[in-house]
Design a protein around this motif. Structure first.
Motif, PDB file in Angstrom:
ATOM      1  N   TYR A  41       0.470   5.418   0.838  1.00  0.00           N
ATOM      2  CA  TYR A  41      -0.335   6.524   1.335  1.00  0.00           C
ATOM      3  C   TYR A  41       0.497   7.800   1.212  1.00  0.00           C
ATOM      4  CZ  TYR A  41      -3.549   3.220   3.519  1.00  0.00           C
ATOM      5  OH  TYR A  41      -4.469   2.227   3.733  1.00  0.00           O
ATOM      6  N   TYR A  84      -5.051   7.420   1.196  1.00  0.00           N
ATOM      7  CA  TYR A  84      -4.677   6.287   0.363  1.00  0.00           C
ATOM      8  C   TYR A  84      -4.322   6.752  -1.044  1.00  0.00           C
ATOM      9  CZ  TYR A  84      -5.739   2.226  -2.644  1.00  0.00           C
ATOM     10  OH  TYR A  84      -5.715   1.243  -3.593  1.00  0.00           O
ATOM     11  N   TYR A 131       4.266   7.330   2.012  1.00  0.00           N
ATOM     12  CA  TYR A 131       4.572   6.150   2.804  1.00  0.00           C
ATOM     13  C   TYR A 131       4.312   4.882   2.001  1.00  0.00           C
ATOM     14  CZ  TYR A 131       4.199   9.331   6.835  1.00  0.00           C
ATOM     15  OH  TYR A 131       4.345  10.371   7.723  1.00  0.00           O
ATOM     16  N   HIS A 162      -2.577   0.589  -4.217  1.00  0.00           N
ATOM     17  CA  HIS A 162      -2.015  -0.629  -3.661  1.00  0.00           C
ATOM     18  C   HIS A 162      -1.935  -1.703  -4.735  1.00  0.00           C
ATOM     19  CE1 HIS A 162      -6.101  -2.183  -3.603  1.00  0.00           C
ATOM     20  NE2 HIS A 162      -5.640  -3.360  -3.217  1.00  0.00           N
ATOM     21  N   TYR A 216      -3.641  -6.338   6.529  1.00  0.00           N
ATOM     22  CA  TYR A 216      -4.608  -5.281   6.797  1.00  0.00           C
ATOM     23  C   TYR A 216      -4.733  -4.961   8.267  1.00  0.00           C
ATOM     24  CZ  TYR A 216      -6.006  -6.068   2.005  1.00  0.00           C
ATOM     25  OH  TYR A 216      -6.007  -6.187   0.646  1.00  0.00           O
ATOM     26  N   GLN A 217      -4.062  -5.707   9.111  1.00  0.00           N
ATOM     27  CA  GLN A 217      -4.118  -5.446  10.542  1.00  0.00           C
ATOM     28  C   GLN A 217      -2.788  -4.867  11.001  1.00  0.00           C
ATOM     29  OE1 GLN A 217      -5.370  -8.765  12.910  1.00  0.00           O
ATOM     30  NE2 GLN A 217      -6.649  -9.605  11.285  1.00  0.00           N
ATOM     31  N   LYS A 218      -2.850  -4.154  12.100  1.00  0.00           N
ATOM     32  CA  LYS A 218      -1.642  -3.614  12.724  1.00  0.00           C
ATOM     33  C   LYS A 218      -0.775  -2.898  11.685  1.00  0.00           C
ATOM     34  CE  LYS A 218       1.510  -4.854  16.443  1.00  0.00           C
ATOM     35  NZ  LYS A 218       2.093  -5.953  17.243  1.00  0.00           N
ATOM     36  N   VAL A 219      -1.396  -1.987  10.952  1.00  0.00           N
ATOM     37  CA  VAL A 219      -0.704  -1.268   9.886  1.00  0.00           C
ATOM     38  C   VAL A 219       0.208  -0.223  10.501  1.00  0.00           C
ATOM     39  CG1 VAL A 219      -0.990   0.206   7.863  1.00  0.00           C
ATOM     40  CG2 VAL A 219      -2.624  -1.648   8.312  1.00  0.00           C
ATOM     41  N   THR A 220       1.499  -0.320  10.228  1.00  0.00           N
ATOM     42  CA  THR A 220       2.455   0.625  10.790  1.00  0.00           C
ATOM     43  C   THR A 220       3.085   1.447   9.673  1.00  0.00           C
ATOM     44  OG1 THR A 220       4.196  -1.047  10.752  1.00  0.00           O
ATOM     45  CG2 THR A 220       2.944  -0.806  12.796  1.00  0.00           C
ATOM     46  N   PHE A 221       3.328   2.720   9.988  1.00  0.00           N
ATOM     47  CA  PHE A 221       3.914   3.646   9.034  1.00  0.00           C
ATOM     48  C   PHE A 221       5.389   3.848   9.379  1.00  0.00           C
ATOM     49  CE2 PHE A 221       0.348   5.754   6.748  1.00  0.00           C
ATOM     50  CZ  PHE A 221      -0.694   5.067   7.338  1.00  0.00           C
ATOM     51  N   GLY A 222       6.223   3.902   8.389  1.00  0.00           N
ATOM     52  CA  GLY A 222       7.620   4.264   8.602  1.00  0.00           C
ATOM     53  C   GLY A 222       7.764   5.770   8.560  1.00  0.00           C
ATOM     54  N   HIS A 227       0.841  -1.184   0.000  1.00  0.00           N
ATOM     55  CA  HIS A 227       0.000   0.000   0.000  1.00  0.00           C
ATOM     56  C   HIS A 227       0.882   1.242   0.000  1.00  0.00           C
ATOM     57  CE1 HIS A 227      -3.178  -2.756   1.298  1.00  0.00           C
ATOM     58  NE2 HIS A 227      -4.050  -1.813   1.001  1.00  0.00           N
TER      59      HIS A 227
END
Lengths: 108, 115
Positions: free
Chosen positions: A36, A46, A87, A49, A93-99, A34
Motif C-alpha cells: 500500500y 492499495y 508499506y 499484491h 486478510y484479517q488483522k492487517v497491521t502496518f509497519g 500486499h
C-alpha cells in the motif's frame, strides 16, 4: 504475523525507476504480500499484491524472491505524485497491521 | 460509488466527553477495521470485524468500543476521550473471501482533537 523490514526512506529522481525492498523472512507459506502507499494527508491506497509469482499492474510491478523471504516493489518511472510512504504487508486478510514503511522522496 | 464513508471529518472534544465515529461502506464487504494514525507515525489497528456480529481487538483497543450490527456499518465509540486519543482515524473495508484481491479500501479519515 510476519515481521517486515523496510528502509525508512529512499530518494529517486523523477522519471527514473525505483526499487523499494522489503524483507519478510518469517512469512508463512499461505501469506500474500500486499503493498500500500499513503500520499500526504490521505488514507492508504492499495498498490499491488502477490503470492509467489511476479505481478504487474498499471501502478507498479512486484518482484517476489523465490524463497518468498523478500519482495521488491518497482515503480517504472517515478513521478512527483509517487512521493508517499510505501508499506509492505505480508499476511492474511484479517488483522492487517502496518509497519512504519518507506518514505519515498521524488526529486524533480 | 461512495466506497467507505467516514463522519465526521473533523471533531474537537473535551477530555471526558464521549463520541462515535461513523463508518459506512456500500460495497457489501464483510471485513471492516479501524486504525489510528498519530502525527508522523504509521497506522495502528484498533479493532476489526470479519462480519456482522463479530468483532475483535487489534493492536491498540483500549479506550475504544465497536459493534457490528449490520454489514454496512462499523462505528467506533470513544467512551471517555483523553488527549492521548488525538489522532486521525481511518476506517477500512475489504472482502477477500469472494475471490477478490483482498485489498483494503480506506475512508478519507476523521481528524479528532481532544483538549
Amino acid at each position: 504475523d510476519a515481521k517486515t523490514t523496510q528502509p525508512n526512506s529512499m530518494e529517486s529522481n523523477e522519471e527514473e525507476p525505483v526499487h523499494l525492498p522489503c524483507n519478510h523472512s518469517t512469512i508463512s507459506g499461505t501469506d500474500y504480500i500486499h503493498w500500500y502507499r499513503q500520499l500526504p494527508s490521505q488514507g492508504p491506497e492499495y498498490v499491488i499484491h502477490g503470492l509467489t509469482s511476479n505481478v504487474n499492474n498499471r501502478m507498479a510491478s512486484l518482484a517476489i524472491a523465490e524463497d518468498r523471504k523478500s519482495s521488491t516493489l518497482i515503480l517504472h518511472r517515478a513521478t512527483l505524485r509517487d512521493a508517499a510512504v510505501y508499506y509492505c504487508i505480508p499476511g492474511g486478510y484479517q488483522k492487517v497491521t502496518f509497519g512504519t514503511g518507506t518514505k519515498l522522496q521524488v526529486i524533480p | 460509488n461512495a466506497g467507505v464513508t467516514q463522519t465526521p471529518k473533523f471533531q474537537v472534544l473535551k477530555t471526558g466527553q464521549s463520541m462515535t465515529l461513523q463508518c459506512a461502506q456500500d460495497m457489501n464487504h464483510e471485513y471492516m477495521s479501524w486504525y489510528r494514525q498519530d502525527p508522523g507515525m504509521g497506522l495502528r489497528l484498533i479493532h476489526y470485524s470479519v462480519g456482522a456480529g463479530i468483532t475483535d481487538q487489534g493492536e491498540v483497543p483500549n479506550g475504544y468500543n465497536v459493534s457490528r450490527s449490520t454489514t454496512e456499518d462499523f462505528p467506533l465509540r470513544l467512551l471517555s476521550a483523553a488527549p492521548s486519543q488525538t489522532s486521525v482515524y481511518f476506517c477500512a473495508s475489504s472482502d477477500p473471501w469472494r475471490g477478490g484481491s483482498g485489498e483494503l479500501f480506506f475512508g478519507e479519515g476523521s481528524r479528532l482533537t481532544v483538549l
